[in-house]
Motif scaffolding. Structure first.
Motif, PDB file in Angstrom:
ATOM      1  N   LYS A   1      46.863  37.020  31.702  1.00  0.00           N
ATOM      2  CA  LYS A   1      46.257  38.308  32.046  1.00  0.00           C
ATOM      3  C   LYS A   1      44.804  38.246  31.611  1.00  0.00           C
ATOM      4  O   LYS A   1      44.509  37.838  30.481  1.00  0.00           O
ATOM      5  N   PHE A   2      43.898  38.654  32.504  1.00  0.00           N
ATOM      6  CA  PHE A   2      42.485  38.484  32.210  1.00  0.00           C
ATOM      7  C   PHE A   2      41.640  39.484  32.976  1.00  0.00           C
ATOM      8  O   PHE A   2      42.110  40.154  33.900  1.00  0.00           O
ATOM      9  N   LEU A   3      40.369  39.576  32.573  1.00  0.00           N
ATOM     10  CA  LEU A   3      39.366  40.390  33.252  1.00  0.00           C
ATOM     11  C   LEU A   3      38.507  39.488  34.124  1.00  0.00           C
ATOM     12  O   LEU A   3      38.473  38.269  33.936  1.00  0.00           O
ATOM     13  N   ALA A   4      37.781  40.090  35.076  1.00  0.00           N
ATOM     14  CA  ALA A   4      36.940  39.304  35.970  1.00  0.00           C
ATOM     15  C   ALA A   4      35.616  40.021  36.223  1.00  0.00           C
ATOM     16  O   ALA A   4      35.581  41.243  36.389  1.00  0.00           O
ATOM     17  N   HIS A   5      34.541  39.242  36.243  1.00  0.00           N
ATOM     18  CA  HIS A   5      33.211  39.744  36.591  1.00  0.00           C
ATOM     19  C   HIS A   5      32.601  38.829  37.640  1.00  0.00           C
ATOM     20  O   HIS A   5      32.826  37.611  37.633  1.00  0.00           O
TER      21      HIS A   5
ATOM     22  N   THR B   1      36.408  40.874  43.712  1.00  0.00           N
ATOM     23  CA  THR B   1      37.122  41.919  44.441  1.00  0.00           C
ATOM     24  C   THR B   1      38.485  41.414  44.905  1.00  0.00           C
ATOM     25  O   THR B   1      39.501  42.120  44.795  1.00  0.00           O
ATOM     26  N   ILE B   2      38.543  40.195  45.408  1.00  0.00           N
ATOM     27  CA  ILE B   2      39.818  39.609  45.829  1.00  0.00           C
ATOM     28  C   ILE B   2      40.747  39.433  44.630  1.00  0.00           C
ATOM     29  O   ILE B   2      41.951  39.705  44.715  1.00  0.00           O
ATOM     30  N   LEU B   3      40.194  38.993  43.510  1.00  0.00           N
ATOM     31  CA  LEU B   3      41.015  38.848  42.304  1.00  0.00           C
ATOM     32  C   LEU B   3      41.681  40.173  41.947  1.00  0.00           C
ATOM     33  O   LEU B   3      42.882  40.228  41.663  1.00  0.00           O
ATOM     34  N   GLY B   4      40.889  41.252  41.950  1.00  0.00           N
ATOM     35  CA  GLY B   4      41.445  42.558  41.617  1.00  0.00           C
ATOM     36  C   GLY B   4      42.423  43.076  42.648  1.00  0.00           C
ATOM     37  O   GLY B   4      43.411  43.737  42.319  1.00  0.00           O
ATOM     38  N   GLY B   5      42.150  42.788  43.926  1.00  0.00           N
ATOM     39  CA  GLY B   5      42.995  43.304  44.997  1.00  0.00           C
ATOM     40  C   GLY B   5      44.269  42.518  45.229  1.00  0.00           C
ATOM     41  O   GLY B   5      45.329  43.099  45.506  1.00  0.00           O
ATOM     42  N   ARG B   6      44.198  41.188  45.113  1.00  0.00           N
ATOM     43  CA  ARG B   6      45.353  40.340  45.429  1.00  0.00           C
ATOM     44  C   ARG B   6      46.222  40.019  44.207  1.00  0.00           C
ATOM     45  O   ARG B   6      47.393  39.676  44.367  1.00  0.00           O
ATOM     46  N   TYR B   7      45.654  40.105  43.005  1.00  0.00           N
ATOM     47  CA  TYR B   7      46.368  39.604  41.833  1.00  0.00           C
ATOM     48  C   TYR B   7      46.422  40.647  40.706  1.00  0.00           C
ATOM     49  O   TYR B   7      46.019  40.379  39.575  1.00  0.00           O
ATOM     50  N   PRO B   8      46.943  41.844  40.994  1.00  0.00           N
ATOM     51  CA  PRO B   8      46.974  42.884  39.969  1.00  0.00           C
ATOM     52  C   PRO B   8      47.904  42.564  38.803  1.00  0.00           C
ATOM     53  O   PRO B   8      47.767  43.164  37.732  1.00  0.00           O
ATOM     54  N   GLU B   9      48.842  41.634  38.979  1.00  0.00           N
ATOM     55  CA  GLU B   9      49.729  41.259  37.876  1.00  0.00           C
ATOM     56  C   GLU B   9      48.997  40.428  36.827  1.00  0.00           C
ATOM     57  O   GLU B   9      49.367  40.453  35.654  1.00  0.00           O
ATOM     58  N   GLN B  10      47.977  39.698  37.261  1.00  0.00           N
ATOM     59  CA  GLN B  10      47.220  38.869  36.328  1.00  0.00           C
ATOM     60  C   GLN B  10      45.894  39.503  35.916  1.00  0.00           C
ATOM     61  O   GLN B  10      45.434  39.315  34.794  1.00  0.00           O
ATOM     62  N   VAL B  11      45.266  40.241  36.808  1.00  0.00           N
ATOM     63  CA  VAL B  11      43.923  40.753  36.572  1.00  0.00           C
ATOM     64  C   VAL B  11      43.999  42.167  36.010  1.00  0.00           C
ATOM     65  O   VAL B  11      44.459  43.103  36.679  1.00  0.00           O
ATOM     66  N   LEU B  12      43.538  42.335  34.775  1.00  0.00           N
ATOM     67  CA  LEU B  12      43.571  43.635  34.106  1.00  0.00           C
ATOM     68  C   LEU B  12      42.593  44.616  34.724  1.00  0.00           C
ATOM     69  O   LEU B  12      42.812  45.823  34.727  1.00  0.00           O
ATOM     70  N   GLY B  13      41.492  44.091  35.232  1.00  0.00           N
ATOM     71  CA  GLY B  13      40.465  44.925  35.841  1.00  0.00           C
ATOM     72  C   GLY B  13      39.239  44.087  36.104  1.00  0.00           C
ATOM     73  O   GLY B  13      39.163  42.915  35.720  1.00  0.00           O
ATOM     74  N   ILE B  14      38.257  44.703  36.763  1.00  0.00           N
ATOM     75  CA  ILE B  14      37.081  43.946  37.187  1.00  0.00           C
ATOM     76  C   ILE B  14      35.796  44.693  36.875  1.00  0.00           C
ATOM     77  O   ILE B  14      35.774  45.906  36.679  1.00  0.00           O
ATOM     78  N   HIS B  15      34.706  43.918  36.843  1.00  0.00           N
ATOM     79  CA  HIS B  15      33.345  44.438  36.747  1.00  0.00           C
ATOM     80  C   HIS B  15      32.521  43.673  37.768  1.00  0.00           C
ATOM     81  O   HIS B  15      32.606  42.446  37.859  1.00  0.00           O
ATOM     82  N   THR B  16      31.736  44.379  38.567  1.00  0.00           N
ATOM     83  CA  THR B  16      30.935  43.693  39.574  1.00  0.00           C
ATOM     84  C   THR B  16      29.578  44.350  39.756  1.00  0.00           C
ATOM     85  O   THR B  16      29.434  45.563  39.594  1.00  0.00           O
ATOM     86  N   THR B  17      28.600  43.522  40.096  1.00  0.00           N
ATOM     87  CA  THR B  17      27.274  43.995  40.476  1.00  0.00           C
ATOM     88  C   THR B  17      27.117  44.020  41.990  1.00  0.00           C
ATOM     89  O   THR B  17      26.052  44.403  42.490  1.00  0.00           O
ATOM     90  N   THR B  18      28.147  43.599  42.704  1.00  0.00           N
ATOM     91  CA  THR B  18      28.073  43.509  44.170  1.00  0.00           C
ATOM     92  C   THR B  18      29.319  44.142  44.768  1.00  0.00           C
ATOM     93  O   THR B  18      30.203  43.457  45.291  1.00  0.00           O
ATOM     94  N   ALA B  19      29.404  45.467  44.694  1.00  0.00           N
ATOM     95  CA  ALA B  19      30.551  46.173  45.266  1.00  0.00           C
ATOM     96  C   ALA B  19      30.577  45.985  46.783  1.00  0.00           C
ATOM     97  O   ALA B  19      29.533  45.978  47.440  1.00  0.00           O
ATOM     98  N   GLN B  20      31.776  45.850  47.327  1.00  0.00           N
ATOM     99  CA  GLN B  20      31.957  45.566  48.746  1.00  0.00           C
ATOM    100  C   GLN B  20      32.647  46.740  49.433  1.00  0.00           C
ATOM    101  O   GLN B  20      33.871  46.893  49.355  1.00  0.00           O
ATOM    102  N   ALA B  21      31.873  47.580  50.112  1.00  0.00           N
ATOM    103  CA  ALA B  21      32.463  48.708  50.829  1.00  0.00           C
ATOM    104  C   ALA B  21      33.168  48.216  52.095  1.00  0.00           C
ATOM    105  O   ALA B  21      32.758  47.229  52.698  1.00  0.00           O
ATOM    106  N   PRO B  22      34.228  48.907  52.514  1.00  0.00           N
ATOM    107  CA  PRO B  22      34.829  48.570  53.807  1.00  0.00           C
ATOM    108  C   PRO B  22      33.833  48.863  54.931  1.00  0.00           C
ATOM    109  O   PRO B  22      32.932  49.696  54.774  1.00  0.00           O
TER     110      PRO B  22
END
Length: 390
Positions: free
Chosen positions: A179-183, A193-214
């Protein structure tokens, strides 16, 4: 846990004297074009209207050839701790800075192009063992993207952002971090963003400087400032993103120049640092020449000009428009970044934004431009992410 195994091997960086001598010889023999036909006195960003001004490049080439010290950067990399592992047949290089704190949380940090692991070497120590005892601490992992730096160069297609994110999960698991965080920023943004969206069992949460809107969102309801953000971003992709379209379409062709000519590589990367930093005229107002040249020299010595460009061929505009991120997310939008996403748009993808910041200074390379703010924002943002789990 966290012991080296046959799957993870320690390594060190050491360029040969012959490679460094050849670099200096190529710099001394460089054949340059005539000066640009726009002439303005510095400081003035319009000096860069046709690209890198010749005088600036000549000065930097001379410094690179006569004064720059690669060995200092090598020693820093080796001091942090370098490792390699193989995922899906590809060798992945990474820095691994363990914290002395018992309460530290694993954190993977992903760079982009034209950056590298050099973006983070000045912040890993403070992130791992912060001077403030109340600040969160992290076991920091900084991988080199496939085709970048000391990671292997893919020999087949397929190493796009989805596969890279999956490789990062495998990498962290091998280190005992289940279990880990990602930046991430730049390419690290969609990968995170993919880490947070596809792997919620492993990824506790994320921090990003490049948010990706739909895609397809309207400006209805946005503030005047937020509309300006969307206009700036549209202008960037419409008029200032030829490099991305070129590397997405013909990375092999530009790669010959980037691998054969250190001056060509230097100018290609300097152009982006100059345009994307929060400065009046030159990126060296906020970023040291040595740290910038650490980044460029890493590209040169590893001959990764073509292989790094291929990430655009693999992944340009490829983020799944339906992907949603339900893990806690902290987002920061720097004023001189090339993509600026309004919060209302970001919320359509990131469903649990626990912290949002838009500072007054900073550009596309905040860990190099405003490192103290970057570290504090990352600490506070990830503290908010962790608090959301309590």
């Amino acid at each position: 846990m966290n012991r080296l195994t046959s799957d993870v091997q320690a390594c060190e960086a050491h360029a040969t004297d012959a490679d460094l001598d050849e670099l200096r010889a190529r710099l001394a023999a460089a054949r340059l074009p005539e000066a640009e036909t726009v002439h303005r006195a510095a400081p003035d960003p319009r000096r860069w209207d046709q690209g890198v001004p010749r005088a600036d490049l000549v000065d930097l080439v001379n410094y690179w050839r006569t004064a720059y010290d690669w060995r200092s950067f090598e020693a820093r990399l080796n001091g942090i701790g370098q490792f390699r592992t193989t995922v899906d047949g590809l060798g992945i290089h990474f820095l691994h800075r363990r914290s002395a704190r018992a309460d530290a949380t694993p954190l993977i940090m992903t760079h982009g192009w034209p950056g590298s692991i050099a973006e983070f070497i000045d912040v890993v120590d403070e992130l791992a063992d912060p001077k403030d005892a109340d600040a969160p601490a992290f076991h920091v992992v900084v991988p080199s993207l496939p085709g970048f730096g000391y990671s292997d160069k893919p020999t087949t297609t397929g190493w796009g952002i989805e596969k890279i994110a999956a490789a990062w999960v495998e990498l962290m698991g091998r280190l005992g971090y289940h279990k880990f965080l990602a930046h991430g920023g730049d390419w690290g943004g969609p990968i995170t963003t993919i880490l947070g969206g596809r792997y919620p069992e492993q990824v506790l949460g994320i921090h990003t400087t490049t948010a990706q809107a739909p895609p397809g969102l309207t400006t209805d309801g946005l503030t005047a400032a937020e509309r300006k953000w969307t206009e700036d971003t549209h202008d960037f992709w419409s008029h200032r993103a030829a490099f991305a379209k070129l590397q997405a379409a013909r990375p092999q062709t530009i790669g010959y120049s980037l691998v054969d000519s250190p001056v060509g590589l230097l100018a290609w990367i300097l152009d982006k640092f100059a345009e994307w930093t929060d400065t009046e005229d030159s990126p060296f107002e906020t970023i040291s020449r040595d740290r910038f040249l650490d980044n460029v020299t890493l590209y040169w010595l590893t001959r990764s000009g073509a292989s790094s460009a291929r990430i655009y061929y693999e992944s340009h505009l490829s983020l799944d428009p339906e992907l949603r991120v339900d893990v806690p997310s902290a987002i920061v939008v720097y004023p001189r970044d090339i993509e600026k996403c309004p919060r209302a748009w970001a919320q359509e993808r990131y469903r649990r934004i626990v912290r949002w910041r838009s500072p007054e200074t900073g550009g596309h390379f905040p860990s190099l431009e405003v490192p103290e703010y970057f570290v504090k924002d990352l600490q506070d943002g990830l503290a908010a992410v962790l608090a959301a789990h309590r």
